[in-house]
Design an enzyme around this catalytic site. Sequence first.
Site, mmCIF file in Angstrom:
data_model
loop_
_atom_site.group_PDB
_atom_site.id
_atom_site.type_symbol
_atom_site.label_atom_id
_atom_site.label_comp_id
_atom_site.label_asym_id
_atom_site.label_seq_id
_atom_site.Cartn_x
_atom_site.Cartn_y
_atom_site.Cartn_z
ATOM 1 N N SER A 107 18.067 38.079 -19.987
ATOM 2 C CA SER A 107 17.722 37.298 -18.798
ATOM 3 C C SER A 107 18.894 37.222 -17.818
ATOM 4 O O SER A 107 19.109 36.212 -17.152
ATOM 5 C CB SER A 107 17.291 35.879 -19.197
ATOM 6 O OG SER A 107 16.270 35.912 -20.150
ATOM 7 N N ARG A 108 19.645 38.329 -17.719
ATOM 8 C CA ARG A 108 20.843 38.327 -16.883
ATOM 9 C C ARG A 108 20.675 39.058 -15.558
ATOM 10 O O ARG A 108 21.501 38.902 -14.646
ATOM 11 C CB ARG A 108 22.022 38.949 -17.650
ATOM 12 C CG ARG A 108 21.776 40.373 -18.128
ATOM 13 C CD ARG A 108 22.987 40.998 -18.821
ATOM 14 N NE ARG A 108 24.124 41.105 -17.948
ATOM 15 C CZ ARG A 108 24.256 42.062 -17.023
ATOM 16 N NH1 ARG A 108 23.311 42.969 -16.855
ATOM 17 N NH2 ARG A 108 25.317 42.100 -16.268
ATOM 18 N N GLN A 126 9.363 43.581 -16.197
ATOM 19 C CA GLN A 126 9.782 42.215 -15.865
ATOM 20 C C GLN A 126 9.749 41.929 -14.373
ATOM 21 O O GLN A 126 9.919 40.798 -13.949
ATOM 22 C CB GLN A 126 11.181 41.938 -16.440
ATOM 23 C CG GLN A 126 12.362 42.478 -15.623
ATOM 24 C CD GLN A 126 12.656 43.936 -15.872
ATOM 25 O OE1 GLN A 126 11.765 44.753 -16.024
ATOM 26 N NE2 GLN A 126 13.942 44.274 -15.915
ATOM 27 N N GLY A 179 13.419 35.682 -18.265
ATOM 28 C CA GLY A 179 12.765 36.618 -19.174
ATOM 29 C C GLY A 179 12.571 36.135 -20.594
ATOM 30 O O GLY A 179 11.630 36.562 -21.265
ATOM 31 N N GLU A 180 13.460 35.277 -21.075
ATOM 32 C CA GLU A 180 13.393 34.830 -22.467
ATOM 33 C C GLU A 180 13.031 33.363 -22.627
ATOM 34 O O GLU A 180 12.701 32.922 -23.730
ATOM 35 C CB GLU A 180 14.750 35.065 -23.143
ATOM 36 C CG GLU A 180 15.206 36.500 -23.167
ATOM 37 C CD GLU A 180 16.689 36.600 -23.455
ATOM 38 O OE1 GLU A 180 17.048 37.153 -24.497
ATOM 39 O OE2 GLU A 180 17.487 36.108 -22.629
ATOM 40 N N THR A 218 18.508 39.039 -12.856
ATOM 41 C CA THR A 218 18.304 38.335 -11.583
ATOM 42 C C THR A 218 19.609 37.744 -11.084
ATOM 43 O O THR A 218 19.939 37.852 -9.899
ATOM 44 C CB THR A 218 17.240 37.230 -11.736
ATOM 45 O OG1 THR A 218 15.989 37.830 -12.041
ATOM 46 C CG2 THR A 218 17.110 36.423 -10.449
#
Length: 782
Positions: free
Chosen positions: A528-529, A488, A730-731, A531
């Site tokens: 998606s946590r 990612q 990401g999602e 960053t």
Amino acid sequence: MANLAIVGQSVYRTDANPKVTGRALHVGNIEMPGMLHVAVLRSPYPHARIRHIDKSRAEALAGVAVVLTGAEIAKMPAVDAHFGPAFRDQPILAVEKVCYAGDPVVAVAAVDKRLAEDALQLVEVDYEPLPAVFDVLEAVTPESALVHEQHRPAKAFADLAHVQAGRQSNICYHFKLRTGDVERAFAEADRVFEDTFSSPAAQHVPMEPHVTLVYLDEHERLNVWTASQSPSYVRTELSATFGIPMNRIRVRVPYLGGGYGAKLYAKLEPLVTILALITKKPVRYALTREEEFLTITKHKVVTRIQTAIKDGTVTARKCEVYWDTGAYAEIGPRIGHKSGYTSAGPYRIPNVCIDSYCVYTNRVPAGAFRGFGVPQVIWAYDSQTDMIARAIGADPVEFRLKPALDEGEPFATGTIVRSFGIKEAIREAAQAIEWSKPRAAPSGTKSRGKGIAAGVKAVLTPSISGAIVILNADGTANVLSSTVEMGQGSETTMGQIVAEELGISLEQVHIVQPDTDATPYDTITAGSRSTYHMGNAARSAAAKIKAELCEVVAARLEVAADDLVAGKGRIFVRGMEERGMTVGEIFLAKFGSLGTTLAAEAVCQPAASHMDPETGQSEKCTEYWFPSATAAEVEVDTETGQVKVLQLVSVGDTGTSINPRHCEQQLLGAALTHLGLTLFEEMVFDEGQLVNGSLLDYQIASFKDMPESVRPIVVQVPHEDGPFGAKGAGETGALTVAPAIANAIEDAVGVRICDLPITAEKILRALTDKEGTAVSIGSTTS
């Protein structure tokens, strides 16, 4: 971002060179002297009692170190024979009974993999078949066979601390949301739409399979190399399972060859650990591709959704969502909860009723999959949203824009939304697909149509990320983080954040890979946590170091620390770059030498407010949101039912883009993954037996399936608390693909498919049905 030097730049990935040259370390590359290899005998029955296991012939085979059964594990003192993130319901090896076809029953560790597999052929198991349940709707009925007689909560995570021991039922978790007066709104409605949607189980298919290596070092400490998205959790789980202090367990994760949620929590680690403890030798277990299909899947979901319309406006929505979590709960309760409360959509609906059920069946366990269950509920609510718009003669884009939530409005949970670019995403998607432009006329048997879809996901809250930043005297920095780099681009992103804060170059930042002996706790690398959470922790730690540097320079130059800035490896007076000091000069001034370091640690721990168990209402259910929109143009051959996706536009609100190219790549990668899930991916079962459990039979998207045009669009609505305003990406591209394509198909040929995947056979069947039934397969309106 005009004053930023590195954040906001599309720099190349720092992990690219070692990966493309084959120098990157993966667990499967690690070899150790005397290492044993593992093979596992799996149950042929979906539900059966284990009467007897005869392993004597296997144990007698030369080169076999151990043949282990679940009954033996259950007798070991201080060892918990079961594990799991939500419920401790999954046995390391089956104890007394098996709960799905593929359940691990016997493990062999031998000097090589072939010998271990040969030994399994000598093991005899006597089973007594038991009644089984394979359908999630059947499983919730009182007369259904029980998969588990008791539910034992794991209490591993703060957001699941409220989960209670269950009664005798296949429903292991039930989330409820209530707001407004739903029944009254339905009674007063002009029209009520009622539909049922389903999405099947599917496989993650990461390029690298699950693999774990465990050995005892010279101090008898447990060393674990594992392909995992959650090293901190793995250490906690192994400590709880085996009664070993956490400081006696070291978990390391090198580069991960993809995860998509499959490698979260504990998978192979408990089994490989116990084999290493028994044999006192290094033990490695790498799943075959066929075993991957029998280890974890995406949840099959059935959603019943009713929507009330009054004066052309949605006034109420009622959702029943059934999550088939398979034989073991895995993280299903969290998915049922976190995804369940988004089931009505990102819209202003005054009356909402949601019941989200996590249900056991005798099928392969289901867990996290890119999107964490949200794509399955968006498939339902935004397909129906489009159906309603067409039925009442409204433009589908305007029908979404009008009720889409604005900044500062409450979500269905009562939580006020912030950094919520859903309207921006919808508008960008519509403009990119040229929504208002007339559709192309049919050409022979081929018709074209356009579709749009919108939805939103909430980030996992509460959760924790910790980071340590160490600044060296030469101006270089090391970042200690348990975020797993799995493709990612997290190493590059964290490097950009720290480099920006310290005023050094990206090349001067090194990211230390997860090692629980050194890197601080991180809840998971998923959802998606990273960053936001790890980025905030890393930036805060770097800021502490910068503050120390500024104190020294302020004293030496006799200026205020607030007047100093960092850049180009120096701390200098704002507007007077020549008045400043290099990092080396600051170290000499502070320590009198260059042989030391400055270190700082920080933790990002967003909190959530209590959710009422009866109404699901909460002042703050999540830290931030991921608004998503997808637009698609398709061509459907009415003679064959074949669908060709001509255009696919993926739009996501990422907050500030730390690396715009990375955000675009994440949107595209997620969207293309779900293109396959939309059109053909499906795990097929026959009485609990997986029919297509290999890549010979299970189709995933390839280059030939790619649309002629794929376009990512990044919407940037900065979050006030994110690192430099960033959220995650990401999602986001995964969330809305399926309904966008289904909506485009209906626009093209006038048929609606409500059960994924949307195969040519389903379309052709719908096209040949009588008028009135072809319009909405599996659905009714009133």
